[in-house]
Design a protein around this motif. Structure first.
Motif, short mmCIF file in Angstrom:
data_model
loop_
_atom_site.label_atom_id
_atom_site.label_comp_id
_atom_site.label_asym_id
_atom_site.label_seq_id
_atom_site.Cartn_x
_atom_site.Cartn_y
_atom_site.Cartn_z
N ALA A 97 -74.28 54.76 -30.31
CA ALA A 97 -73.91 53.65 -31.19
C ALA A 97 -72.66 53.96 -32.00
N ARG A 98 -72.49 55.21 -32.40
CA ARG A 98 -71.35 55.64 -33.23
C ARG A 98 -70.86 56.99 -32.70
N PRO A 99 -70.05 56.97 -31.64
CA PRO A 99 -69.64 58.22 -30.99
C PRO A 99 -68.83 59.17 -31.88
N ILE A 100 -68.32 58.69 -33.00
CA ILE A 100 -67.55 59.56 -33.89
C ILE A 100 -68.42 60.15 -35.01
N ALA A 101 -69.73 59.92 -34.94
CA ALA A 101 -70.64 60.40 -35.98
C ALA A 101 -70.56 61.92 -36.13
#
Length: 121
Positions: A97-101
């Protein structure tokens, strides 16, 4: 995280970055083409507001590219998918959902709670 997961996220991040760069180029081309002067003040104000919104959005996208680059660097050095605060693995669903997390869900929730407390002071 296995090699297949890293390859999946690397590809996802590269595609995301490519889309951002393409939209940025389209925005720049659009700004160059649409340099018409409006006689009506309301039309001019609308055009300027739209331009300002577009430029603000592109600035956010520019900052996002640096986060994508940082995530790609973490994939290369083997730290991608691990929480920067706790060292625990970040769930695959969160990364999808948020690959830069950079934080696990729990660490992100703690961070947001602290942020809320300091903001209310």
């Amino acid at each position: 995280m296995n090699e297949r997961h890293r390859a999946y996220f690397r590809q996802k991040l590269l595609k995301w970055k490519e889309e951002i760069v393409l939209r940025t180029k389209e925005t720049i081309a659009g700004l160059h083409e649409d340099s018409t002067q409006h006689a009506d003040l309301a039309d001019r104000a609308t055009t300027e507001t739209d331009r300002a919104f577009e430029l603000r959005d592109r600035d956010r996208q520019r900052k996002l590219i640096s986060k994508i680059d940082a995530a790609l660097a973490r994939i290369e050095d083997g730290t991608y998918g691990y929480c920067e605060e706790t060292g625990d693995p970040i769930g695959l669903r969160r990364l999808d959902a948020r690959p830069i997390a950079t934080l696990s869900v729990e660490a992100q929730e703690r961070h947001e709670r602290r942020e809320r407390v300091y903001r209310e002071d």
